[in-house]
Design a protein around this motif. Structure first.
Motif, PDB file in Angstrom:
ATOM      1  N   ASP A  76       0.818  -1.216   0.000  1.00 16.40           N
ATOM      2  CA  ASP A  76       0.000   0.000   0.000  1.00 16.40           C
ATOM      3  C   ASP A  76       0.852   1.266   0.000  1.00 16.40           C
ATOM      4  OD1 ASP A  76      -2.477  -1.476   0.289  1.00 16.40           O
ATOM      5  OD2 ASP A  76      -1.911  -1.794   2.384  1.00 16.40           O
ATOM      6  N   VAL A  77       2.028   1.164   0.610  1.00 16.22           N
ATOM      7  CA  VAL A  77       2.885   2.337   0.818  1.00 16.22           C
ATOM      8  C   VAL A  77       4.345   1.924   0.676  1.00 16.22           C
ATOM      9  CG1 VAL A  77       3.580   4.156   2.452  1.00 16.22           C
ATOM     10  CG2 VAL A  77       1.210   3.333   2.441  1.00 16.22           C
ATOM     11  N   ILE A  78       5.147   2.832   0.133  1.00  8.77           N
ATOM     12  CA  ILE A  78       6.596   2.666   0.099  1.00  8.77           C
ATOM     13  C   ILE A  78       7.206   3.639   1.101  1.00  8.77           C
ATOM     14  CG2 ILE A  78       8.696   2.807  -1.282  1.00  8.77           C
ATOM     15  CD1 ILE A  78       6.848   0.551  -2.141  1.00  8.77           C
ATOM     16  N   ALA A  79       8.092   3.145   1.949  1.00  8.09           N
ATOM     17  CA  ALA A  79       8.764   3.999   2.934  1.00  8.09           C
ATOM     18  C   ALA A  79      10.268   3.988   2.676  1.00  8.09           C
ATOM     19  CB  ALA A  79       8.484   3.509   4.354  1.00  8.09           C
ATOM     20  N   GLY A  80      10.935   5.058   3.056  1.00 10.03           N
ATOM     21  CA  GLY A  80      12.381   5.150   2.907  1.00 10.03           C
ATOM     22  C   GLY A  80      13.042   5.454   4.229  1.00 10.03           C
ATOM     23  N   VAL A 101       6.382   7.632   2.310  1.00 10.55           N
ATOM     24  CA  VAL A 101       6.771   8.321   3.543  1.00 10.55           C
ATOM     25  C   VAL A 101       8.249   8.026   3.791  1.00 10.55           C
ATOM     26  CG1 VAL A 101       4.462   8.132   4.551  1.00 10.55           C
ATOM     27  CG2 VAL A 101       6.171   6.369   5.052  1.00 10.55           C
ATOM     28  N   TYR A 102       8.843   8.766   4.721  1.00 11.51           N
ATOM     29  CA  TYR A 102      10.187   8.389   5.154  1.00 11.51           C
ATOM     30  C   TYR A 102      10.273   8.427   6.667  1.00 11.51           C
ATOM     31  CZ  TYR A 102      11.738  13.300   5.881  1.00 11.51           C
ATOM     32  OH  TYR A 102      11.899  14.596   6.316  1.00 11.51           O
ATOM     33  N   VAL A 103      11.289   7.746   7.184  1.00  8.16           N
ATOM     34  CA  VAL A 103      11.430   7.591   8.624  1.00  8.16           C
ATOM     35  C   VAL A 103      12.717   8.260   9.091  1.00  8.16           C
ATOM     36  CG1 VAL A 103      11.456   5.977  10.557  1.00  8.16           C
ATOM     37  CG2 VAL A 103      10.250   5.368   8.439  1.00  8.16           C
ATOM     38  N   ARG A 104      12.590   9.170  10.035  1.00 11.33           N
ATOM     39  CA  ARG A 104      13.746   9.842  10.619  1.00 11.33           C
ATOM     40  C   ARG A 104      14.538   8.868  11.497  1.00 11.33           C
ATOM     41  NH1 ARG A 104      13.852  15.373  11.344  1.00 11.33           N
ATOM     42  NH2 ARG A 104      12.203  16.544  10.294  1.00 11.33           N
ATOM     43  N   PRO A 105      15.841   9.092  11.644  1.00 12.39           N
ATOM     44  CA  PRO A 105      16.614   8.242  12.555  1.00 12.39           C
ATOM     45  C   PRO A 105      16.270   8.489  14.021  1.00 12.39           C
ATOM     46  CG  PRO A 105      18.000   9.974  11.640  1.00 12.39           C
ATOM     47  CD  PRO A 105      16.701  10.022  10.896  1.00 12.39           C
ATOM     48  N   GLN A 106      15.805   9.711  14.306  1.00 15.23           N
ATOM     49  CA  GLN A 106      15.389  10.086  15.667  1.00 15.23           C
ATOM     50  C   GLN A 106      14.112  10.898  15.583  1.00 15.23           C
ATOM     51  OE1 GLN A 106      16.947   8.976  18.297  1.00 15.23           O
ATOM     52  NE2 GLN A 106      18.774   8.158  17.270  1.00 15.23           N
ATOM     53  N   PRO A 107      13.286  10.877  16.630  1.00 16.96           N
ATOM     54  CA  PRO A 107      12.077  11.721  16.625  1.00 16.96           C
ATOM     55  C   PRO A 107      12.448  13.198  16.541  1.00 16.96           C
ATOM     56  CG  PRO A 107      11.995  10.095  18.407  1.00 16.96           C
ATOM     57  CD  PRO A 107      13.392  10.058  17.852  1.00 16.96           C
ATOM     58  N   LYS A 108      11.563  13.987  15.961  1.00 14.55           N
ATOM     59  CA  LYS A 108      11.761  15.431  15.943  1.00 14.55           C
ATOM     60  C   LYS A 108      11.905  15.947  17.366  1.00 14.55           C
ATOM     61  CE  LYS A 108       9.260  17.069  11.856  1.00 14.55           C
ATOM     62  NZ  LYS A 108       8.075  17.844  11.420  1.00 14.55           N
ATOM     63  N   MET A 115       8.749  10.332  14.197  1.00 17.11           N
ATOM     64  CA  MET A 115       9.825   9.770  13.386  1.00 17.11           C
ATOM     65  C   MET A 115       9.393   9.625  11.926  1.00 17.11           C
ATOM     66  SD  MET A 115      11.642   6.833  15.761  1.00 17.11           S
ATOM     67  CE  MET A 115      12.850   6.424  14.491  1.00 17.11           C
ATOM     68  N   ILE A 116       8.103   9.428  11.716  1.00 17.52           N
ATOM     69  CA  ILE A 116       7.583   9.223  10.360  1.00 17.52           C
ATOM     70  C   ILE A 116       7.144  10.553   9.760  1.00 17.52           C
ATOM     71  CG2 ILE A 116       5.841   8.059   8.952  1.00 17.52           C
ATOM     72  CD1 ILE A 116       5.658   5.952  11.216  1.00 17.52           C
ATOM     73  N   GLU A 117       7.638  10.849   8.562  1.00 19.87           N
ATOM     74  CA  GLU A 117       7.260  12.062   7.845  1.00 19.87           C
ATOM     75  C   GLU A 117       6.419  11.678   6.628  1.00 19.87           C
ATOM     76  OE1 GLU A 117       7.589  14.965   8.840  1.00 19.87           O
ATOM     77  OE2 GLU A 117       9.293  15.075  10.187  1.00 19.87           O
ATOM     78  N   GLY A 118       5.265  12.327   6.505  1.00 13.37           N
ATOM     79  CA  GLY A 118       4.364  12.051   5.400  1.00 13.37           C
ATOM     80  C   GLY A 118       3.053  11.480   5.909  1.00 13.37           C
ATOM     81  N   TYR A 119       2.084  11.407   5.016  1.00 14.44           N
ATOM     82  CA  TYR A 119       0.758  10.914   5.385  1.00 14.44           C
ATOM     83  C   TYR A 119       0.746   9.386   5.346  1.00 14.44           C
ATOM     84  CZ  TYR A 119      -4.237   9.973   5.284  1.00 14.44           C
ATOM     85  OH  TYR A 119      -5.479   9.487   5.570  1.00 14.44           O
ATOM     86  N   LEU A 120       0.392   8.767   6.469  1.00 11.80           N
ATOM     87  CA  LEU A 120       0.385   7.311   6.557  1.00 11.80           C
ATOM     88  C   LEU A 120      -0.843   6.861   7.339  1.00 11.80           C
ATOM     89  CD1 LEU A 120       1.842   4.606   6.068  1.00 11.80           C
ATOM     90  CD2 LEU A 120       3.077   4.981   8.220  1.00 11.80           C
ATOM     91  N   GLU A 121      -1.712   6.105   6.681  1.00  9.65           N
ATOM     92  CA  GLU A 121      -2.894   5.574   7.346  1.00  9.65           C
ATOM     93  C   GLU A 121      -2.538   4.324   8.131  1.00  9.65           C
ATOM     94  OE1 GLU A 121      -6.083   4.826   4.659  1.00  9.65           O
ATOM     95  OE2 GLU A 121      -6.031   6.829   3.765  1.00  9.65           O
ATOM     96  N   GLU A 122      -3.190   4.141   9.249  1.00  8.69           N
ATOM     97  CA  GLU A 122      -2.969   2.946  10.066  1.00  8.69           C
ATOM     98  C   GLU A 122      -3.405   1.688   9.314  1.00  8.69           C
ATOM     99  OE1 GLU A 122      -4.846   3.206  13.860  1.00  8.69           O
ATOM    100  OE2 GLU A 122      -3.857   5.098  14.410  1.00  8.69           O
TER     101      GLU A 122
END
Length: 223
Positions: A76-80, A101-108, A115-122
């Motif tokens: 459904d989704v590609i993450a980096g 979406v992409y995933v940060r190495p650390q939370p903001k 940690m996750i940037e972008g729109y992501l549905e559960e």
């Protein structure tokens, strides 16, 4: 060997050759490279260089898309993973016409502290894209963020290249994650020898590194 295995082997060899020709993969015994972990290594790989070669970049993206569809059908989704996996995830998502979406190495450190940037549905099925596997720990951390923070299913993790260290497989298995790489050190070394980048003696020394990376530098530098 099945037709699928033969096809994957051909892709692995072709990509190994591509990495060497574009100098994204390098082999040096005198002196060896020093990884950020402190490990002395005869090999180094900078997958980021590939993004500067349009034709070759497109080939890699097509290989990633084909591999994802064969192994995990239609996610459904590609993450980096940040930062090296972001561009490849974007290329793949564009080709597959999927959200990314992409995933940060650390939370903001501010705002929502995500940690996750972008729109992501559960509940979505996600494939995570990384450029290079060493121990696999950074990819596993990103996958855990997608599972815990994003409340999604990580159905697979894929990279372009892998050092194929024993600890990598162990870590992914312990995390319960399905993973694969398009090519790896076991393809780069023989290709480098066949195409004249290194001698057979040097190839044997690099293979020794793949068997015992932690102690290779200490042993080799004493010789």
């Amino acid at each position: 060997m099945s037709e699928t295995q033969v096809s994957q082997l051909s892709v692995s060899k072709d990509l190994a050759s591509l990495l060497l020709k574009l100098k994204a993969a390098k082999i040096s015994l005198k002196p060896p490279f020093t990884w950020t972990s402190g490990i002395k290594s005869p090999v180094y790989c900078d997958i980021r260089l590939l993004t500067g070669f349009v034709k070759e970049r497109s080939q890699v993206v097509q290989h990633l898309v084909t591999a994802i569809k064969k192994r995990w059908k239609e996610p459904d989704v590609i993450a980096g993973t940040a930062t090296a996996g972001i561009s490849w995830a974007a290329f793949v998502a564009m080709e597959m016409q999927l959200p990314m979406v992409y995933v940060r190495p650390q939370p903001k450190g501010h705002g929502m502290k995500k940690m996750i940037e972008g729109y992501l549905e559960e509940g979505k099925n996600v494939v995570l894209v990384e450029d290079l596997f060493s121990t696999g720990e950074s990819a596993i951390k990103s996958a855990n963020a997608l599972i815990q923070e994003g409340k999604c299913h990580v159905i697979g993790v894929i990279s372009i290249m892998s050092w194929e260290l024993p600890v990598c497989s162990k870590n992914f298995d312990s995390a319960g994650l399905d993973f694969m790489s398009l090519t790896g050190l076991s393809h780069v070394i023989p290709t480098a020898e066949t195409e004249g980048f290194i001698s057979k003696r040097d190839a044997d020394l690099v293979f020794e590194f793949s068997r015992d990376p932690d102690l290779w530098g200490e042993k080799y530098l004493k010789e």
